[in-house]
Design a protein around this motif. Structure first.
Motif, short mmCIF file in Angstrom:
data_model
loop_
_atom_site.label_atom_id
_atom_site.label_comp_id
_atom_site.label_asym_id
_atom_site.label_seq_id
_atom_site.Cartn_x
_atom_site.Cartn_y
_atom_site.Cartn_z
N ALA A 15 0.83 -1.21 0.00
CA ALA A 15 0.00 0.00 0.00
C ALA A 15 0.86 1.25 0.00
O ALA A 15 0.61 2.19 -0.77
CB ALA A 15 -0.93 -0.02 1.21
N LEU A 16 1.87 1.28 0.85
CA LEU A 16 2.74 2.46 0.91
C LEU A 16 3.52 2.63 -0.39
O LEU A 16 3.68 3.75 -0.89
CB LEU A 16 3.70 2.33 2.10
N MET A 17 4.00 1.53 -0.95
CA MET A 17 4.73 1.60 -2.21
C MET A 17 3.84 2.09 -3.34
O MET A 17 4.25 2.89 -4.18
CB MET A 17 5.33 0.24 -2.53
N ALA A 18 2.59 1.61 -3.37
CA ALA A 18 1.67 2.02 -4.42
C ALA A 18 1.35 3.50 -4.34
O ALA A 18 1.08 4.14 -5.37
CB ALA A 18 0.38 1.20 -4.33
N LEU A 19 1.40 4.06 -3.14
CA LEU A 19 1.17 5.50 -2.96
C LEU A 19 2.42 6.33 -3.19
O LEU A 19 2.38 7.55 -3.11
CB LEU A 19 0.63 5.76 -1.55
N GLY A 20 3.54 5.66 -3.48
CA GLY A 20 4.79 6.37 -3.74
C GLY A 20 5.45 6.93 -2.49
O GLY A 20 6.27 7.85 -2.59
N VAL A 21 5.12 6.39 -1.33
CA VAL A 21 5.73 6.87 -0.09
C VAL A 21 7.18 6.40 -0.03
O VAL A 21 7.48 5.23 -0.28
CB VAL A 21 4.95 6.36 1.13
N GLY A 22 8.10 7.33 0.29
CA GLY A 22 9.51 6.97 0.31
C GLY A 22 10.33 7.94 1.13
O GLY A 22 9.80 8.67 1.98
#
Length: 368
Positions: A70-77
């Motif tokens: 979920a975090l990766m799909a939202l581009g969180v980094g």
């Protein structure tokens, strides 16, 4: 004559009656020779989407990996912040750190022990890329006002919980569930689920779970090996039709605890029982609070009653998060909860006689 021990969870009681049906389902997978993804996973996804009332359900390898996807799909980094609770299982904050973002904690509501929505809103900054409330112990959390920032629901303990605003898992951009064996719907190992309403976000999650390949061997993004095992999907398909009955068993047990403890009329400073903020509570755990927690746990163990502490140290005081610069006293409600919480057995097959025995043992100690 001593009484039989009461476990925290009795998987044999739950899975035993389903063994033959589970074997048939697993044989179906073996005969198909489809051991990665395939029709079994697709069928489970469709069944869970219908059960939860969500447009998209994506099977993944664990509840932890559901949060990561979920975090990766939202581009969180790196450089981003995610607001969340300091009182949860480690994966909640661990996944935020694993994508390179900063966990920003906000204290909990002392009644529900979920993320306090007002405190969460106050913690939002210009760097906040997501807010991650946790539906702790099966109690639906209040979703804070996020001013358009995506919400990732950590619903690992709350499959089937519902609110006036809709089912848990459909209240944000993503819902993240776990099928760990101790969950209300557990498989025979690790497994998880991501839910989404936005088809673009759902597609992103599907791509990320297969190393980011779309089509296979062509990678515009870097994902991971987050696939749900078809054998686990087959097990879950057998168990899903029983979930509502098991949820009713948990709720019935919780209601009996509530009644027995209420009738005892103890000083509320001595015993606090779970307060339902919503009727949709599914009681993955029944958690009481008492300042005499550790001594009570020893007393119950001596009487053959298993208990568990969820969680003995809040996330902001974990050694691996020392770099965040938090100290004791920063989130006093989460810290107090960690000192006072004790989970009692509440599994569906527990039944009235054993609930009564547990409650009587608790009251025997606290009345001293």
């Amino acid at each position: 004559m001593s009484q039989a021990p009461i476990p925290m969870l009795d998987l044999e009681a739950q899975n035993g009656p389903l063994v033959e049906e589970v074997r048939e389902a697993m044989d179906r997978v073996v005969q198909s020779q489809r051991f990665i993804m395939g029709p079994e996973v697709e069928a489970l996804e469709a069944e869970l989407a219908a059960y939860l009332g969500v447009p998209h359900a994506i099977g993944v390898s664990s509840g932890t990996d559901a949060l990561l996807v979920a975090l990766m799909a939202l581009g969180v980094g790196p450089g981003d912040e995610v607001v969340t609770t300091p009182f949860s299982f480690f994966a909640t904050a661990g996944c935020i750190a694993r994508v390179g973002a900063k966990p920003v904690f906000a204290d909990i509501d002392p009644v529900t022990m979920n993320l306090d929505p007002a405190r969460a809103e106050a913690a939002i900054s210009e760097r906040t890329r997501a807010v991650m409330p946790v539906h702790l112990f099966g109690q639906p959390a209040a979703i804070p006002r996020t001013h358009g920032i995506p919400v990732v629901e950590d619903a690992a303990q709350a499959l089937g919980a519902r609110t006036d605003a809709g089912p848990v898992g459909a209240l944000g951009a993503f819902g993240c569930f776990s099928f760990f064996p101790s969950k209300n719907l557990g498989c025979f190992g690790d497994g998880g689920l991501v839910t989404a309403a936005d088809p673009a976000l759902a597609d992103a999650a599907r791509v990320l779970r297969v190393h980011g390949g779309a089509p296979k061997y062509f990678h515009a993004v870097i994902g991971g090996n987050f696939r749900l095992d078809p054998l686990q999907a087959a097990v879950l398909r057998v168990k899903l039709p029983h979930l509502d009955r098991w949820t009713k068993g948990r709720r019935d047990n919780a209601a009996l605890y509530d009644r027995l403890f209420a009738e005892a009329a103890l000083d509320p400073e001595l015993l606090v029982t779970p307060r339902r903020a919503a009727e949709g509570h599914v009681y993955n755990q029944y958690v009481i609070r008492t300042p005499r927690r550790d001594a009570l746990r020893e007393h119950l163990a001596a009487r053959g009653v298993a208990t568990e502490i969820y969680y003995p140290r809040p996330l902001h005081l974990q050694e691996c998060f020392a770099y965040l610069g938090h100290a004791e006293g920063d989130f006093p409600e989460a810290e107090r909860a960690s000192r006072e919480v004790l989970a009692l057995p509440v599994f569906p097959e527990l039944g009235e006689p054993r609930v009564t025995r547990v409650a009587e043992a608790v009251l025997e100690f606290l009345r001293r």
